[in-house]
Design an enzyme around this catalytic site. Structure first.
Site, PDB file in Angstrom:
ATOM      1  N   ILE A   1       0.751  -1.017   0.036  1.00  0.00           N
ATOM      2  CA  ILE A   1      -0.004  -0.005  -0.059  1.00  0.00           C
ATOM      3  C   ILE A   1       0.763   1.205   0.086  1.00  0.00           C
ATOM      4  O   ILE A   1       1.894   1.387   0.741  1.00  0.00           O
ATOM      5  CB  ILE A   1      -1.013   0.026   1.266  1.00  0.00           C
ATOM      6  CG1 ILE A   1      -1.778   1.095   1.128  1.00  0.00           C
ATOM      7  CG2 ILE A   1      -0.218  -0.071   2.595  1.00  0.00           C
ATOM      8  CD1 ILE A   1      -2.926   0.926   2.224  1.00  0.00           C
TER       9      ILE A   1
ATOM     10  N   ASP B   1       0.489   4.868   1.161  1.00  0.00           N
ATOM     11  CA  ASP B   1      -0.311   5.852   1.862  1.00  0.00           C
ATOM     12  C   ASP B   1       0.032   7.092   1.863  1.00  0.00           C
ATOM     13  O   ASP B   1       0.010   8.108   0.914  1.00  0.00           O
ATOM     14  CB  ASP B   1      -0.374   5.213   3.489  1.00  0.00           C
ATOM     15  CG  ASP B   1      -1.261   6.194   4.440  1.00  0.00           C
ATOM     16  OD1 ASP B   1      -1.924   6.986   3.879  1.00  0.00           O
ATOM     17  OD2 ASP B   1      -1.288   5.850   5.549  1.00  0.00           O
TER      18      ASP B   1
HETATM   19  P1  IMP Z   1       3.333   5.224   3.952  1.00  0.00           P
HETATM   20  O1  IMP Z   1       2.521   6.134   4.713  1.00  0.00           O
HETATM   21  O2  IMP Z   1       3.130   5.253   2.703  1.00  0.00           O
HETATM   22  O3  IMP Z   1       4.894   5.668   4.233  1.00  0.00           O
HETATM   23  O4  IMP Z   1       3.035   3.713   4.258  1.00  0.00           O
HETATM   24  C1  IMP Z   1       3.919   3.220   5.301  1.00  0.00           C
HETATM   25  C2  IMP Z   1       3.409   1.848   5.486  1.00  0.00           C
HETATM   26  O5  IMP Z   1       2.260   1.842   6.433  1.00  0.00           O
HETATM   27  C3  IMP Z   1       2.750   0.799   4.193  1.00  0.00           C
HETATM   28  O6  IMP Z   1       3.829   0.173   3.655  1.00  0.00           O
HETATM   29  C4  IMP Z   1       1.994  -0.024   5.139  1.00  0.00           C
HETATM   30  O7  IMP Z   1       2.644  -1.082   5.718  1.00  0.00           O
HETATM   31  C5  IMP Z   1       1.410   0.840   6.276  1.00  0.00           C
HETATM   32  N1  IMP Z   1       0.245   1.159   6.034  1.00  0.00           N
HETATM   33  C6  IMP Z   1      -0.409   2.465   5.428  1.00  0.00           C
HETATM   34  N2  IMP Z   1      -1.708   2.493   5.410  1.00  0.00           N
HETATM   35  C7  IMP Z   1      -2.206   1.357   5.855  1.00  0.00           C
HETATM   36  C8  IMP Z   1      -3.495   0.665   5.948  1.00  0.00           C
HETATM   37  O8  IMP Z   1      -4.515   1.252   5.721  1.00  0.00           O
HETATM   38  N3  IMP Z   1      -3.612  -0.490   6.930  1.00  0.00           N
HETATM   39  C9  IMP Z   1      -2.384  -1.184   7.073  1.00  0.00           C
HETATM   40  N4  IMP Z   1      -1.147  -0.607   7.086  1.00  0.00           N
HETATM   41  C10 IMP Z   1      -0.984   0.625   6.411  1.00  0.00           C
HETATM   42 MG    MG Z   2       4.187  -1.933   3.629  1.00  0.00          MG
END
Ligand code: IMP
Ligand code: MG
Length: 178
Positions: A105, A107
């Protein structure tokens, strides 16, 4: 009403059923099978969340390819009180390869941005991103993800590799927090 489950203290409801996920993964694999036919395909899987997406996707890919895993470790600094994140597992095995990063994902996009910067120390022939789920964010624009499964709202999801407080990764479907 959609199927509901409880994980720890939170309620979740069915969001993307397994059959839809499987169909989407087949579509992504078909594109990769066409686009990487004469390339030196190598997958870099981001753990932990990417493990189920990766294992389903790579088995739909019919090309010769390599697979390796990276992981972010978070630890409390002994001196500073802040959390420090470190990347482990990225090595020069990616040199001269046509790399596809497999992410569960996107996020905020900050994890992926950090990982992409780390690739500057190596020499892949090409570098693309496949993400099962994509939330709109200001760091990684949608166009930068070559293979996207589902664009979803900024809600918290669980299942199919993704966890809520380290539970729920083994769920076959994807659920959204209510
Ligand atoms: P980032 O915010 O794009 O750096 O995401 C960091 C990590 O947070 C992702 O690779 C996921 O492992 C975790 N993550 C982000 N959003 C979600 C969610 O909705 N559910 C579960 N894990 C999440
Ligand atoms: Mg991840």
């Amino acid at each position: 009403m959609n199927k509901q489950i409880i994980i720890h203290d939170k309620a979740f409801e069915l969001f993307i059923p397994e059959a839809e996920i499987k169909k989407k993964i087949k579509e992504i694999a078909e594109k990769i099978n066409k686009e990487y036919k004469y390339k030196n395909l190598f997958f870099v899987v981001v753990l932990n969340g990417g493990f189920i997406f990766a294992s389903d996707l790579v088995r739909e890919v019919e090309l010769q390819c390599g697979i390796s895993f990276v992981r972010f470790t978070s630890y409390k600094g002994k001196v500073s009180s802040g959390n420090v994140s470190q990347l482990i597992g990225l090595t020069d095995v990616v040199n001269d390869k046509d790399v596809i990063i497999l992410e569960d994902i996107i996020d905020s996009g900050s994890t992926l941005k950090y990982l992409l910067n780390k690739f500057n120390d190596y020499k892949p022939l090409s570098l693309k991103i496949a993400a099962l789920l994509y939330k709109t964010n200001p760091i990684i624009p949608k166009e930068d993800i070559c293979y996207t499964g589902f664009e979803i709202p900024a809600d918290f999801v669980v299942g199919y590799g993704l966890d809520y407080m380290e539970s729920g990764r083994n769920l076959r479907d994807i659920y959204v927090m209510k």
